[in-house]
Design an enzyme around this catalytic site. Structure first.
Site, mmCIF file in Angstrom:
data_model
loop_
_atom_site.group_PDB
_atom_site.id
_atom_site.type_symbol
_atom_site.label_atom_id
_atom_site.label_comp_id
_atom_site.label_asym_id
_atom_site.label_seq_id
_atom_site.Cartn_x
_atom_site.Cartn_y
_atom_site.Cartn_z
ATOM 1 N N LYS A 61 3.320 45.360 9.239
ATOM 2 C CA LYS A 61 2.411 44.251 8.986
ATOM 3 C C LYS A 61 1.180 44.736 8.224
ATOM 4 O O LYS A 61 0.851 45.926 8.252
ATOM 5 C CB LYS A 61 1.940 43.645 10.314
ATOM 6 C CG LYS A 61 3.001 42.964 11.146
ATOM 7 C CD LYS A 61 2.402 42.464 12.445
ATOM 8 C CE LYS A 61 3.433 41.759 13.314
ATOM 9 N NZ LYS A 61 3.854 40.474 12.750
ATOM 10 N N ARG A 115 13.137 37.882 18.204
ATOM 11 C CA ARG A 115 14.417 37.201 18.413
ATOM 12 C C ARG A 115 15.506 38.169 18.846
ATOM 13 O O ARG A 115 16.477 37.766 19.479
ATOM 14 C CB ARG A 115 14.809 36.434 17.150
ATOM 15 C CG ARG A 115 15.049 37.290 15.923
ATOM 16 C CD ARG A 115 14.963 36.490 14.629
ATOM 17 N NE ARG A 115 13.598 36.102 14.328
ATOM 18 C CZ ARG A 115 13.249 35.350 13.285
ATOM 19 N NH1 ARG A 115 14.174 34.908 12.462
ATOM 20 N NH2 ARG A 115 11.991 35.043 13.073
#
Length: 507
Positions: free
Chosen positions: A279, A353
């Site tokens: 990120k 996920r």
């Protein structure tokens, strides 16, 4: 690690002097023609004089406004606080959430005082409960890592609610429930607020054990060896890049008289760098909150246990730290998930996920009546619904009751669809599916991915399932408001408790 915030809640019906406190709070609304003093326990003469002075004092009745004035002799308090409740209409009673927010805002802003009396208009026990709940949520602070408390104010510890319903037999359990919910939400906030230096997979598992002490729950922890042996490829694939190895924690409340059975799956990424798909540095510190879903489901099950509700409720905490290293998963790796499905990892920053998929499969194998997963899953949730509204997706039989429960609890959720055309975008050339797909509508694409791992019940039909994306509302980067502090908010704990209560009511 996590200290439950305690508040003493009580109700009084008569002379304020006999229950003297540091401050008495009364409500002011925003009427069509200016500020309106709401029903209160002041004498008619005092109330009339105060109402005539509102505009001169600069009091508008806007939500979150709290103006301190010298106390009146009749209140037995040194401070009188005029607290805004927002817009009001003639003859229309305040909503439960308006009362909850006004009470929470006042208690939050009166930190430093020991005792407060709240005198908002309450028409029934539900109104009193909303005031109590707001007070319990507003009485929160996180100072665990301060070397000195100089300049810091302790939260209010004693709240008395002035109401004509003080003698109602239904009020005591309502106040008890409000205090319990406050503790559960505040424990969730404190977990989210922990720095990643202190909250990591192993210590999170230890915190779950600590918070469970004294409650009728069973806690089971999978360490990295057991996760590897039993094939939890999603959790291991995300967590193996960190020196602090992953954990799966199962917290089970199974009373003998349970009439329903639910599973709650929570994302517990204790820090998310993005892994190899790293990120940007700006704002990465907020990624300590990427375990909020796991904190929510943990404290929901503990609240259900403390309430003694006849439901079997199991929380699955899918915990890992997503770090880049020589051992980390790479883009293009293929992971074999728990249950056997394979996933091509196209972006290691779509890690939530992956751990959630393992948890959903594990939950499915116990054939619950419903599975609800909670996760700070996508930045797309913020784009679609903003910072305060969670997205809920899945089977109508679960999402509808969840929305109704959220409305009752005073939390903001919004149902979103799961368009079938999104599923082909998750196709992979080398595995059963890829971990990313269509970028537009990414919140829904992520939910479509999770749906692939929901198992079938004993009847051969898909287990009713819903996904709640709390990426925005779980962490408040702005100013405090209502009963909501900065940083961790504890959102959706109240919704999930209300959902179970509603489920049992129709069982």
């Amino acid at each position: 690690m996590v200290k439950n915030t305690e508040i003493n809640l009580s109700a009084i019906a008569r002379d304020l002097k006999k229950a003297a406190s540091d401050a008495v709070v009364i409500g002011v609304g925003q009427g069509a023609d200016g500020p309106v003093l709401l029903d209160n326990p002041l004498t008619a003469k005092s109330a009339e004089a105060l109402a005539d002075s509102l505009k001169v004092l600069g009091i508008t009745g806007a939500a979150d406004q709290a103006v301190r004035l010298p106390g009146l002799p009749e209140t037995g308090s040194g401070v009188l606080v005029l607290a805004g409740v927002g817009k009001v209409s003639d003859g229309q009673r305040l909503s439960g959430e308006a009362l909850r927010r006004a009470a929470g805002s006042a208690v939050r802003q009166l930190a430093g005082l020991s005792s407060v009396t709240l005198a908002f208009p309450t028409a029934d026990v539900a109104d009193v409960a909303a005031v109590a709940e707001g007070a319990a949520l507003g009485a929160y602070s996180f100072t665990e890592h301060r070397s000195s408390k100089d300049g810091l104010k302790d939260p209010v510890s004693n709240v008395a609610i002035f109401t004509e319903l003080a003698g109602d037999k239904e009020l005591e359990p309502a106040l008890k429930r409000a205090g319990l919910l406050g503790r559960a939400v505040n424990a969730t906030r404190s977990l989210v607020n922990q720095p990643p230096s202190h909250l990591y997979p192993e210590s999170f598992a230890d915190a779950a054990k600590e918070l469970s002490k004294g409650l009728p729950v069973k806690v089971t922890v999978w360490d990295e060896k057991r996760l590897e042996k039993e094939g939890f490829g999603g959790i291991m694939g995300v967590g193996k890049g960190s020196a602090r190895q992953p954990r799966l924690v199962k917290v089970e409340y199974a009373p003998a008289k349970a009439t329903r059975k639910i599973a709650l799956v929570g994302k517990g990424i204790t820090f998310d760098t993005g892994g190899i798909s790293i990120k940007p540095a700006l704002g990465m510190g907020d990624m300590k909150s990427d375990m909020a879903g796991a904190a929510v489901v943990l404290n929901t099950v503990l609240a259900l246990a403390e309430l003694g509700l006849p439901v079997k409720a199991t929380a699955w905490l899918c915990i890992a730290e997503n770090m880049p290293s020589g051992a980390a998963s790479r883009p293009a790796d293929v992971l074999t998930m728990f249950g056997g499905k394979t996933v091509e990892v196209l972006n290691t920053d779509a890690e939530g996920r992956l751990v959630m998929a393992d948890g959903i499969v594990a939950a499915s194998q116990e054939f619950p009546d419903a599975i609800i997963d909670v996760a700070t899953l996508t930045g797309a949730q913020l784009i679609a619904l903003g910072n305060r509204t969670a997205g809920v997706m899945g089977a109508d039989s679960v999402t509808g009751p969840l929305k109704a429960a959220a409305d009752r609890a005073g939390e903001l959720v919004w149902p979103m669809p799961l368009p079938e055309e999104l599923r082909p975008s998750l196709d992979s050339q080398v595995a059963d599916l890829a971990n990313i797909g269509e970028r537009h509508g990414g919140m829904m694409t992520a939910a479509v991915f999770l749906r692939e791992f929901v198992g079938k019940g004993k009847d051969g039909q898909p287990i009713p399932w819903a996904h709640i994306d709390i990426a925005g509302p779980s962490f408040n980067n702005g100013a405090p408001y209502g009963y909501t502090p900065k940083q961790g908010t504890g959102c959706t704990v109240r919704t999930l408790v209300a959902y179970v209560e509603d489920l049992l009511a129709v069982a």
